[in-house]
Write an enzyme that holds these catalytic residues in place. Structure first.
Site, PDB file in Angstrom:
ATOM      1  N   CYS A 147       0.819  -1.211   0.000  1.00 22.51           N
ATOM      2  CA  CYS A 147       0.000   0.000   0.000  1.00 22.51           C
ATOM      3  C   CYS A 147       0.861   1.274   0.000  1.00 22.51           C
ATOM      4  CB  CYS A 147      -0.926  -0.052   1.210  1.00 22.51           C
ATOM      5  SG  CYS A 147      -2.321   1.097   1.161  1.00 22.51           S
TER       6      CYS A 147
ATOM      7  N   SER B 201      -5.709  11.959  -2.065  1.00 19.52           N
ATOM      8  CA  SER B 201      -5.425  10.586  -2.438  1.00 19.52           C
ATOM      9  C   SER B 201      -4.912  10.556  -3.866  1.00 19.52           C
ATOM     10  CB  SER B 201      -6.704   9.761  -2.337  1.00 19.52           C
ATOM     11  OG  SER B 201      -6.608   8.581  -3.092  1.00 19.52           O
TER      12      SER B 201
END
Length: 559
Positions: free
Chosen positions: A123, A473
């Site tokens: 991630c 993001s």
């Protein structure tokens, strides 16, 4: 030259009998005591699709390390799922996790006297965390990315993690009903791997490969592709070569190799988070690399890939047209990369790419030639102005236009913004301001994907701008500006904006300006009182007290 130059202080020193006893206890033989010990650090854990397969990959690497005259020793460190924590207070821990990962990898490798480090990561913050640790340690190191996820499918269209976020906005806007909303959520993510677009994970993976600290094709082979496990053998063989050459991360990471990384970020339409992470990577490598360097590389690098979030395609499609090396080969031939940079193969970037099949542009519209570039310069732009005296980062794909001026709608925090957007407080032409979400004010500089997804889902994406002292993001798209410094918590002008003020954002002259008189600004400053930190103990308190500004990469070991 001894390949076990660090571990031999434990395995060969007659004054370390207890160390040797403990190593025999974990299964080492007399022969093993003469071999280099390699720490294999996995960020694997069950609770996140990006990471759920990494421990198996780490074990496969360990097997091949042991077959290649090394002693592979696995250990784990933490991860935070951005996709799961997004929109909650858990997101405050995301950026902090980068430094915890770096600190923990550095701690184990130094404390255990390992001779090298292989980081098995998935991630967003896993990758820069591992790279920062490698640079601090400066021992032979390789990063292994767990790979991208396959696309989900619903009613004949591809889905990914952002589809789930935007479905909420569509439901709020009345475009889909509850049943369809639930079906999209269930279908968005089919299995293991990191979020599928050119979001932060794939941005960092591809750029780290281009920088030279990951093996060719590592970034673009999908997580569930059979070739992913085959990387374990290549990794173990490459580590042995690094040990024999005594080739270390600071031999590979240079200003030119970071420029290569930033170039491919811009060419692929990558995440704004890359700015924070490469500032921190440069700091760990003792390299002078600033916001101005980002702008310089962006100015000369065209956007050539039509990848989500702004475009159509996913990382699995990059794999389908030749993978990251094919794009790198094309960029190198066109003069956008430095081919003489060393890599973890022990060869230069140009040498790695010499036998890669050339990119073909016929019969595919994932990647375009430079004469048909989607944008003549990169999508990451550094803005300055009275609202961002020390800089801000905009992600401008060209689809949003190059200038936006509108009425400010101000929210202190993300939850207030989400509620306001859902309640219809934001209209076409507005500039949404989300503040007190910076590195200190957040704390942890949380990402604003939920509000931008609500805006997109409500059909306002091209008619509303959003600015923040927090982050975006990698899945964010639209006219957005983040990383505004100074942040509101430090008295930055963003903390003095009032609803109804006019804000101008321009990618033509890279400016962001609050259209309020100097006298009015001075009066507001005189009334401003710094709010207390949101935490008074624990990791977020420590983070807020130690973190540098966004324009310095949010490093935590600078002061």
């Amino acid at each position: 030259m001894a390949l076990n130059k660090h571990s031999k202080r434990l395995t060969q020193d007659p004054s370390q009998p207890a160390s040797q006893a403990m190593l025999y206890a974990v299964g080492l033989t007399d022969e093993d005591m003469n071999k280099p010990q390699i720490g294999i650090a996995s960020t694997g854990y069950d609770g996140n699709p990006c990471n759920m397969h990494l421990n198996n990959l780490a074990q496969e690497i360990k097997k091949y390390a042991n077959l290649n005259d090394q002693v592979g020793l696995t250990f784990n460190t933490i991860g935070v799922s951005d996709g799961i924590s997004m929109g909650t207070s858990g997101m405050n821990y995301s950026l902090a996790s980068r430094d915890i990962i770096a600190d923990s990898m550095e701690t184990v490798v130094n404390a255990q006297s390992y001779d090298g480090l292989i980081g098995v990561v998935g991630c967003d913050k896993n990758m820069p965390g591992a790279i920062i640790a490698m640079l601090r340690l400066n021992r032979p190191s390789i990063m292994v990315y767990g790979g991208t996820i396959a696309s989900g499918k619903y009613k004949g269209r591809k889905l990914n993690i952002v589809s789930a976020f935007e479905a909420l906005g569509q439901k709020v806007a009345g475009e889909i009903d509850e049943t369809e909303y639930r079906e999209i959520i269930k279908a968005a993510i089919p299995g293991a791997g990191a979020c599928g677009g050119m979001y932060t994970a794939n941005t960092m993976a591809s750029s780290i490969e281009c920088m030279g600290l990951a093996l060719p094709y590592n970034s673009s082979i999908p997580a569930e592709n059979p070739n992913k496990l085959s990387e374990a053998e290549r990794t173990a063989q490459a580590m042995k070569n690094l040990l024999e050459l005594d080739l270390k991360p600071k031999d590979i990471v240079t200003k030119k190799s970071i420029e290569n990384a930033v170039a491919i970020v811009n060419a692929l339409g990558g995440s704004t988070n890359a700015v924070l992470h490469y500032l921190a990577i440069a700091y760990a490598a003792d390299i002078d690399f600033t916001l101005e360097d980002f702008q310089r590389v962006s100015d000369r690098t065209p956007l050539i890939a039509d990848l989500k979030p702004s475009g159509k395609y996913l990382m699995e499609d990059v794999h389908g047209v030749g993978g990251t090396p094919a794009i790198m080969k094309y960029l190198l031939e066109e003069g956008y990369l430095h081919g003489d940079c060393m890599t973890v193969t022990g060869k230069t970037l140009a040498e790695n790419l010499a036998d890669v099949k050339a990119m073909e542009f016929e019969d595919q519209d994932v990647v375009f030639p430079t004469d048909k570039a989607l944008k003549s310069s990169g999508n990451l732009q550094i803005l300055y102005g009275n609202l961002a005296e020390k800089g801000a980062v905009a992600k401008i794909s060209g689809n949003e236009g190059l200038k936006f001026e509108g009425r400010a709608v101000v929210y202190d925090g993300e939850q207030a913004a989400n509620t306001g957007i859902s309640n219809g407080e934001v209209n076409r032409g507005d500039v949404v301001v989300i503040r007190y979400v910076g590195p200190k004010g957040g704390p942890g500089m949380p990402e604003m994907l939920k509000p931008t997804s609500l805006i997109m889902g409500a059909g306002l994406g091209k008619s509303v701008a959003l600015i923040t002292d927090g982050r975006f993001s990698g899945g964010t798209h639209g006219f957005v500006v983040g990383h505004i410094t100074p942040e509101a918590q430090d008295g930055g002008l963003i903390g003095l904006v009032e609803t109804g003020d006019t804000i101008t954002i321009s990618a033509e002259d890279n400016s962001i300006t609050l259209q309020v008189s100097e006298q009015e600004i001075a009066e507001r400053k005189a009334k401003w009182i710094q709010p207390p930190l949101k935490h008074n103990k624990g990791i977020l308190f420590k983070y807020a007290k130690s973190v540098a500004s966004a324009s310095e990469g949010c490093v935590t070991d600078k002061y």
